[in-house]
Design a protein around this motif. Sequence first.
Motif, PDB file in Angstrom:
ATOM      1  N   ASP A 173     -67.571 -28.639 -13.567  1.00 19.71           N
ATOM      2  CA  ASP A 173     -67.962 -29.627 -14.565  1.00 19.71           C
ATOM      3  C   ASP A 173     -69.011 -30.564 -13.967  1.00 19.71           C
ATOM      4  O   ASP A 173     -68.662 -31.511 -13.254  1.00 19.71           O
ATOM      5  CB  ASP A 173     -66.716 -30.413 -15.018  1.00 19.71           C
ATOM      6  CG  ASP A 173     -66.901 -31.001 -16.392  1.00 19.71           C
ATOM      7  OD1 ASP A 173     -68.045 -31.017 -16.880  1.00 19.71           O
ATOM      8  OD2 ASP A 173     -65.899 -31.465 -16.968  1.00 19.71           O
ATOM      9  N   GLN A 177     -65.175 -33.601 -13.283  1.00 16.77           N
ATOM     10  CA  GLN A 177     -66.154 -34.691 -13.227  1.00 16.77           C
ATOM     11  C   GLN A 177     -65.601 -35.854 -12.414  1.00 16.77           C
ATOM     12  O   GLN A 177     -66.342 -36.711 -11.976  1.00 16.77           O
ATOM     13  CB  GLN A 177     -66.464 -35.188 -14.650  1.00 16.77           C
ATOM     14  CG  GLN A 177     -67.519 -34.362 -15.352  1.00 16.77           C
ATOM     15  CD  GLN A 177     -67.717 -34.818 -16.781  1.00 16.77           C
ATOM     16  OE1 GLN A 177     -66.804 -34.786 -17.586  1.00 16.77           O
ATOM     17  NE2 GLN A 177     -68.918 -35.240 -17.089  1.00 16.77           N
ATOM     18  N   SER A 190     -65.712 -30.594 -21.243  1.00 21.62           N
ATOM     19  CA  SER A 190     -64.610 -30.725 -20.281  1.00 21.62           C
ATOM     20  C   SER A 190     -63.301 -30.263 -20.911  1.00 21.62           C
ATOM     21  O   SER A 190     -62.453 -29.663 -20.240  1.00 21.62           O
ATOM     22  CB  SER A 190     -64.472 -32.179 -19.813  1.00 21.62           C
ATOM     23  OG  SER A 190     -65.656 -32.600 -19.173  1.00 21.62           O
TER      24      SER A 190
HETATM   25 MG   LIG Z   1     -67.229 -33.771 -19.626  1.00 19.41          MG
END
Ligand SMILES: [Mg+2]
Length: 265
Positions: free
Chosen positions: A172, A96, A60
């Motif tokens: 993500d 996310q 990320s």
């Molecule tokens: Mg992540």
Amino acid sequence: MSVHRLQSSPMNAVSEEPVAIDFDGVVARFGALHAMGPTTLSVRQGEFLAVVGPSGCGKSTLLNMVAGTLRPAEGVVRYKGDAVTAINHDVGYITQKNFCLPWRTVEANVRLPLEFRRIPKAEAARRVRIAIDKVGLGGFEKAYPRQLSGGMLQRVMIARTLAYEPDIYLMDEPFGSLDAQLRTRMHGELLKLWQETGATFVFVTHDLQEAITLADRVVVMSGRPGRPKRVVDIELPRPRDVIDIQSNPAFGAYVKELWAALDVH
Ligand SMILES: [Mg+2]
Ligand SMILES: Nc1ncnc2c1ncn2[C@@H]1O[C@H](COP(=O)(O)OP(=O)(O)OP(=O)(O)O)[C@@H](O)[C@H]1O
């Protein structure tokens, strides 16, 4: 619009495209924590790159740097040749975390970035309608986030990014909360979108099958501080059928290869 994929091998075609994203000796630190890098990696325009690696290795973090929400402690991230030093508006980012605004309906949430960009109303409405349809949320346009399941909320976020029509999609684990059937459908939609737009994709996932189905290359990151420890070219033919591709003998071989590369030993 890039039509080269329809005519020739995408591997060859993509390798001739200019670099879209360039990580050059990039290191991420949070206080004393060395989170990621040094990472050196280039993504070509129109490439579909998947990134896999253990939790906490900095996947990320990599995407955040392309989006311009995080600066490297060392090295430089370039987008189309220029260092990323501010929010990158060419990017559509599915994070996310869920950022649906609770007081807006599904369609108003999907429309949000189009309002920021002052896209004319009729064009915005058209894009919103198509995007909502693509993610299978037709009929829920007037619903509020609190009335939706986790997977539906995630699809609102995907629709928002589709409607934005960015040059680069940062994703993500976008399909983590979807059921298997929907996930497969989204894989098909995504490949179609990629083929039609010639956009660049950087796609983070824990699912090796998903990575192989979609990507031109899969980057395997080491544990924290994560660095690319293996890059595997996925030389499966395009266009890909998301179901049929799994019975290609090379598919299983790629799963094994990536699985071995992920192994921490
Ligand atoms: Mg992540
Ligand atoms: N804003 C932040 N402040 C402090 N530490 C952070 C921050 N963002 C990330 N980290 C740390 O940096 C490391 C890498 O985080 P990152 O979220 O990039 O991992 P990841 O590979 O995406 O993991 P996952 O697969 O679980 O999503 C982790 O140890 C995390 O705790």
